[in-house]
Design an enzyme around this catalytic site. Structure first.
Site, short mmCIF file in Angstrom:
data_model
loop_
_atom_site.label_atom_id
_atom_site.label_comp_id
_atom_site.label_asym_id
_atom_site.label_seq_id
_atom_site.Cartn_x
_atom_site.Cartn_y
_atom_site.Cartn_z
CE LYS A 121 46.41 28.51 48.06
NZ LYS A 121 46.09 27.88 46.77
NE ARG A 138 39.16 37.95 36.07
CZ ARG A 138 40.33 38.40 36.57
NH1 ARG A 138 40.61 39.68 36.51
NH2 ARG A 138 41.18 37.57 37.14
CE1 TYR A 166 45.86 31.89 49.70
CE2 TYR A 166 48.00 32.23 50.74
CZ TYR A 166 47.24 31.89 49.63
OH TYR A 166 47.87 31.55 48.44
P1 NDP Z 1 45.78 35.58 40.31
O1 NDP Z 1 44.91 36.42 41.17
O2 NDP Z 1 46.65 36.24 39.31
O3 NDP Z 1 44.90 34.46 39.60
C1 NDP Z 1 43.93 33.74 40.28
C2 NDP Z 1 43.07 32.95 39.34
O4 NDP Z 1 42.07 32.24 40.11
C3 NDP Z 1 42.33 33.85 38.36
O5 NDP Z 1 42.36 33.27 37.09
C4 NDP Z 1 40.91 33.86 38.89
O6 NDP Z 1 40.00 33.96 37.82
C5 NDP Z 1 40.81 32.47 39.54
N1 NDP Z 1 39.76 32.42 40.54
C6 NDP Z 1 39.72 33.06 41.73
N2 NDP Z 1 38.54 32.83 42.34
C7 NDP Z 1 37.83 32.02 41.52
C8 NDP Z 1 36.54 31.45 41.59
N3 NDP Z 1 35.74 31.65 42.65
N4 NDP Z 1 36.12 30.66 40.57
C9 NDP Z 1 36.92 30.46 39.51
N5 NDP Z 1 38.14 30.97 39.38
C10 NDP Z 1 38.59 31.75 40.38
O7 NDP Z 1 46.67 34.73 41.35
P2 NDP Z 1 47.85 33.66 41.14
O8 NDP Z 1 48.00 33.30 39.73
O9 NDP Z 1 49.02 34.16 41.87
O10 NDP Z 1 47.27 32.45 41.98
C11 NDP Z 1 47.01 31.17 41.45
C12 NDP Z 1 47.12 30.15 42.58
O11 NDP Z 1 48.44 30.15 43.11
C13 NDP Z 1 46.20 30.43 43.76
O12 NDP Z 1 45.68 29.20 44.22
C14 NDP Z 1 47.12 31.05 44.80
O13 NDP Z 1 46.66 30.84 46.11
C15 NDP Z 1 48.40 30.28 44.51
N6 NDP Z 1 49.64 30.92 44.95
C16 NDP Z 1 49.94 32.21 44.59
C17 NDP Z 1 51.12 32.77 45.05
C18 NDP Z 1 51.48 34.20 44.76
O14 NDP Z 1 52.36 34.77 45.47
N7 NDP Z 1 50.89 34.85 43.74
C19 NDP Z 1 52.08 32.01 45.84
C20 NDP Z 1 51.65 30.68 46.17
C21 NDP Z 1 50.49 30.16 45.72
P3 NDP Z 1 38.67 34.85 37.79
O15 NDP Z 1 38.90 36.04 38.69
O16 NDP Z 1 38.51 35.20 36.35
O17 NDP Z 1 37.62 33.94 38.28
C1 8X3 Z 2 50.87 33.28 48.28
C2 8X3 Z 2 52.20 33.54 48.92
O1 8X3 Z 2 53.32 34.28 51.09
O2 8X3 Z 2 51.48 35.64 50.26
O3 8X3 Z 2 50.38 32.04 48.63
O4 8X3 Z 2 51.05 33.51 51.24
S1 8X3 Z 2 51.98 34.27 50.45
#
Ligand code: NDP
Ligand code: 8X3
Length: 252
Positions: free
Chosen positions: A157, A35, A153
């Protein structure tokens, strides 16, 4: 000259919080995500607030050729990347394996594993040329455990964990650190994306307890990055106090 951090998925959640924390720490930034409007807005905000240089690059990490070209087309001075935060990632759906959607599986595998690899190959070569660097990979508690309906998922990971171990071995002679960060529940856009815009279902995930914030995770990453040169944190699991493991959450 300032240090440089490249953050994938900087348009929301943990990536956006990392952009703020690293700007505060005087890093110039390369911010990526799909975005572009959000990237541009964040870039001007960080530039105004912290007086750091910010380059933006909007692309989809699933598109291999585009990802490589956009990164390789960056000016040489931006290739002196000190820290790569491989954060872009997502979950799609929460279904038993027999009901899973092929499309959801491919989106997760293509983003969380293949996209991470495309970015890593380009940037790790820059780091090899520079003789140093630090790669942070966003794993998850889902990369340490498997929970019901988490199947694909969780597999992506777990792959991030294995790739982090592999990168650490292969990049060792080049002075490049690799850290895997495994958070538990963090309230971001993650659940909204997982449940495809179903706000009520997404909100329920965080009901009755205090989840981690994106800033909590960004500060944890900063802790790992700010250790002395001879110290590497291989991996780190960070959880909400109310969450004991992937499936045990104490809700009031
Ligand atoms: P958000 O959904 O808030 O952010 C995800 C980010 O990833 C966005 O900036 C999105 O940007 C980007 N993204 C997704 N798909 C693509 C793509 N195809 N190309 C480029 N960018 C992409 O999630 P989080 O901040 O929570 O997640 C960040 C990371 O942390 C992830 O890897 C997630 O698996 C991991 N994580 C999250 C947890 C949680 O509970 N939230 C816990 C553990 C790990 P855009 O859509 O603009 O492309
Ligand atoms: C994101 C946390 O517990 O939803 O990775 O998988 S959980």
């Amino acid at each position: 000259m300032s240090k440089i951090a490249l953050i994938t998925g900087a348009t929301a959640g943990i990536g956006e919080a990392c952009a703020h924390v690293f700007a505060r720490e005087r890093y110039d930034l390369i911010l990526t995500g799909r975005r572009n409007d959000r990237l541009e807005k964040l870039a001007s905000q960080l530039n105004a607030e912290y007086n750091v240089e910010v380059a933006t690059a909007a692309f989809d990490v699933r598109e291999r050729e585009e990802t490589i070209k956009i990164l390789e087309d960056l000016p040489d001075e931006w290739k002196k990347v000190n820290v790569l935060i491989n954060n872009a990632g997502l979950s799609q759906g929460l279904d038993p394996i027999q009901n899973g959607s092929y499309q959801d599986w491919e989106t997760m595998i293509d983003t969380n594993i293949k996209g991470l690899l495309y970015v890593t190959k380009v940037v790790s070569n820059w780091m090899v040329n520079n003789g140093s660097g630090h790669i942070i990979n966003l794993g998850s508690i889902a990369g340490k455990e498997v929970y019901p309906n988490g199947n694909v998922y969780c597999a992506t990971k777990h792959a991030v964990g294995a790739l982090s171990d592999g990168m650490r071995i292969d990049l060792l002679p080049h002075g490049i650190k690799v850290t895997a960060v495994h958070p538990g529940a963090v309230e971001t856009e993650f659940s909204l994306v997982r449940f495809k815009g179903d706000e009520a279902r997404a909100k329920k995930v965080y009901d009755g307890f205090a989840p981690l914030t994106a800033v909590d995770v960004a500060e944890t990453i900063w802790f790992a990055v700010s250790r002395p040169a001879h110290v590497n944190i291989n991996e780190l699991t960070v959880m909400p106090t109310a969450q004991a493991n992937a499936t045990t959450i104490f809700r009031k």
